[in-house]
Design a protein around this motif. Structure first.
Motif, PDB file in Angstrom:
ATOM      1  N   LEU A  31      -7.101   6.508  -2.456  1.00 58.58           N
ATOM      2  CA  LEU A  31      -8.201   6.074  -0.944  1.00 58.58           C
ATOM      3  C   LEU A  31      -7.948   5.267  -0.880  1.00 58.58           C
ATOM      4  O   LEU A  31      -8.296   4.908   0.453  1.00 58.58           O
ATOM      5  N   MET A  32      -8.248   4.121  -1.505  1.00 57.10           N
ATOM      6  CA  MET A  32      -8.010   2.468  -1.521  1.00 57.10           C
ATOM      7  C   MET A  32      -7.105   1.875  -0.343  1.00 57.10           C
ATOM      8  O   MET A  32      -7.091   1.615   0.264  1.00 57.10           O
ATOM      9  N   PHE A  33      -6.049   2.682  -0.472  1.00 56.01           N
ATOM     10  CA  PHE A  33      -4.744   2.155  -0.119  1.00 56.01           C
ATOM     11  C   PHE A  33      -4.680   2.283   1.789  1.00 56.01           C
ATOM     12  O   PHE A  33      -4.312   2.076   1.990  1.00 56.01           O
ATOM     13  N   LYS A  34      -5.437   4.120   1.966  1.00 55.22           N
ATOM     14  CA  LYS A  34      -5.814   4.394   3.723  1.00 55.22           C
ATOM     15  C   LYS A  34      -6.831   3.772   3.716  1.00 55.22           C
ATOM     16  O   LYS A  34      -7.372   3.741   5.240  1.00 55.22           O
ATOM     17  N   LYS A  35      -7.819   3.660   3.316  1.00 55.22           N
ATOM     18  CA  LYS A  35      -8.732   2.955   3.737  1.00 55.22           C
ATOM     19  C   LYS A  35      -9.006   1.558   4.466  1.00 55.22           C
ATOM     20  O   LYS A  35      -9.343   1.284   5.098  1.00 55.22           O
ATOM     21  N   LEU A  36      -8.000   0.739   3.707  1.00 55.47           N
ATOM     22  CA  LEU A  36      -8.587  -0.435   3.534  1.00 55.47           C
ATOM     23  C   LEU A  36      -7.363  -0.946   5.107  1.00 55.47           C
ATOM     24  O   LEU A  36      -6.151  -0.312   4.639  1.00 55.47           O
ATOM     25  N   LYS A  37      -7.131  -1.896   5.340  1.00 55.83           N
ATOM     26  CA  LYS A  37      -5.988  -2.163   6.434  1.00 55.83           C
ATOM     27  C   LYS A  37      -5.820  -3.432   5.701  1.00 55.83           C
ATOM     28  O   LYS A  37      -4.193  -3.466   6.284  1.00 55.83           O
TER      29      LYS A  37
ATOM     30  N   ARG B  83       0.865  -1.477  -0.076  1.00 58.50           N
ATOM     31  CA  ARG B  83      -0.312   0.026  -0.041  1.00 58.50           C
ATOM     32  C   ARG B  83       0.921   1.337   0.124  1.00 58.50           C
ATOM     33  O   ARG B  83       0.388   1.868   0.598  1.00 58.50           O
ATOM     34  N   ASN B  84       1.811   1.402  -0.769  1.00 57.37           N
ATOM     35  CA  ASN B  84       2.822   1.759  -1.053  1.00 57.37           C
ATOM     36  C   ASN B  84       2.286   2.914  -2.261  1.00 57.37           C
ATOM     37  O   ASN B  84       2.901   2.126  -3.110  1.00 57.37           O
ATOM     38  N   ILE B  85       1.731   3.960  -2.189  1.00 58.39           N
ATOM     39  CA  ILE B  85       1.545   4.743  -3.534  1.00 58.39           C
ATOM     40  C   ILE B  85       2.508   5.419  -4.044  1.00 58.39           C
ATOM     41  O   ILE B  85       1.829   5.807  -5.090  1.00 58.39           O
ATOM     42  N   GLU B  86       3.509   6.017  -3.216  1.00 58.21           N
ATOM     43  CA  GLU B  86       4.311   6.486  -3.890  1.00 58.21           C
ATOM     44  C   GLU B  86       5.417   5.493  -4.822  1.00 58.21           C
ATOM     45  O   GLU B  86       5.606   5.945  -6.390  1.00 58.21           O
TER      46      GLU B  86
ATOM     47  N   GLU C  44      -7.390 -10.181  -2.091  1.00 60.14           N
ATOM     48  CA  GLU C  44      -7.540 -10.334  -0.709  1.00 60.14           C
ATOM     49  C   GLU C  44      -7.676  -8.964   0.033  1.00 60.14           C
ATOM     50  O   GLU C  44      -6.341  -8.304  -0.348  1.00 60.14           O
ATOM     51  N   THR C  45      -8.819  -8.798   0.919  1.00 57.54           N
ATOM     52  CA  THR C  45      -8.498  -7.112   1.156  1.00 57.54           C
ATOM     53  C   THR C  45      -8.770  -7.404   2.548  1.00 57.54           C
ATOM     54  O   THR C  45     -10.033  -8.563   2.992  1.00 57.54           O
ATOM     55  N   CYS C  46      -8.852  -6.500   3.503  1.00 56.97           N
ATOM     56  CA  CYS C  46      -8.920  -6.564   4.995  1.00 56.97           C
ATOM     57  C   CYS C  46      -9.751  -5.388   4.739  1.00 56.97           C
ATOM     58  O   CYS C  46      -9.438  -4.115   5.008  1.00 56.97           O
ATOM     59  N   SER C  47     -11.285  -5.151   5.868  1.00 62.30           N
ATOM     60  CA  SER C  47     -11.501  -3.632   5.454  1.00 62.30           C
ATOM     61  C   SER C  47     -11.693  -3.062   7.358  1.00 62.30           C
ATOM     62  O   SER C  47     -11.702  -2.080   7.428  1.00 62.30           O
ATOM     63  N   THR C  48     -11.823  -4.032   7.913  1.00 64.26           N
ATOM     64  CA  THR C  48     -11.474  -3.595   9.465  1.00 64.26           C
ATOM     65  C   THR C  48     -10.350  -4.386  10.370  1.00 64.26           C
ATOM     66  O   THR C  48      -9.446  -3.126  11.171  1.00 64.26           O
TER      67      THR C  48
END
Length: 242
Positions: free
Chosen positions: A180-186, A144-147, A209-213
């Motif tokens: 936004l997705m990188f910041k929102k998801l765990k 989740r490294n946006i740069e 695979e994603t984790c939301s909380t």
């Protein structure tokens, strides 16, 4: 009385002459008729002959051509395919000949490797570079490294939905979507199920695979197919298959 007898005698003579003349004409007519009749019969016979000839012409059949017989037991001596015989390779008789044979085999392998065309070598190098770019992309995505994620994309990168529906274009839209997705998801994790690399194209069949909380609890899994086109070390086009 004497003139009357003369007159009667003249009449009798005239009648006799007429009768004689008539008898002479009848044989000539009969003779002419007898000559003309065979002529008609002759014409009929000619017509019949011509008719027969036509019938025979229609019934005429061309003679059948006989196929040449080939004797399968006789060897082929035509020399069409040449007369060279395959010679078995001779086995080396001693260690020196064996070493020479091994050296020649290694030389043949080296020549085969060097026989690759420049185009094939360029394609292979391009495939390795494209694969490295996509692997760097997946690594930045999972972290989740946006740069680092933005670093592998060209400034005017285009995103499409198959077959040619433009989703968005440029890094600004890319930041809005993925930042936004990188910041929102765990947690986010993508792993390739199958990958195809060909020159500047990389196609990934991946499991996402994603984790939301909770970062330790995966609450969403999905399979995605994406195609990436790479140019000069940057992704210039992305195509999503849904």
């Amino acid at each position: 009385m004497k003139p009357l007898s003369i007159i009667l005698a003249s009449l009798v003579t005239t009648v006799a002459l007429i009768t004689y003349a008539a008898e002479q004409k009848e044989p000539q007519v009969e003779a002419q008729a007898s000559v003309e009749k065979p002529k008609v019969e002759n014409e009929q016979s000619v017509t019949q002959t011509n008719t027969d000839d036509k019938v025979n012409t229609l019934e005429y059949k061309a003679p059948e051509l006989k196929k040449p017989t080939i004797d399968a037991t006789k060897p082929d001596d035509s020399k069409v395919l040449g007369d060279e015989q395959i010679k078995p390779a001779e086995k080396p008789k001693n260690k020196i000949e064996k070493a020479v044979a091994v050296a020649e085999a290694e030389k043949a392998v080296t020549q085969a490797k060097e026989a690759l065309t420049v185009k094939q070598q360029t394609k292979a190098k391009q495939s390795r570079e494209s694969l490295a770019v996509v692997e760097q992309l997946v690594k930045a995505y999972n972290a989740r490294n946006i740069e680092e994620f933005l670093r592998v994309y060209a400034e005017d990168v285009e995103f499409y939905i198959f077959p040619n529906e433009l989703l968005f274009k440029g890094k600004e839209k890319l930041i809005e979507r993925y930042g936004l997705m990188f910041k929102k998801l765990k947690c986010i994790h993508s792993s390739p199920i199958k990958r195809i690399v060909h020159g500047d194209i990389v196609i990934d069949h991946e499991l996402s695979e994603t984790c939301s909380t909770d970062e330790n609890v995966v609450d969403k899994r999905s399979e995605l197919i994406s195609s990436y086109q790479i140019k000069d070390g940057k992704i210039v086009r992305v195509l999503f298959f849904r």
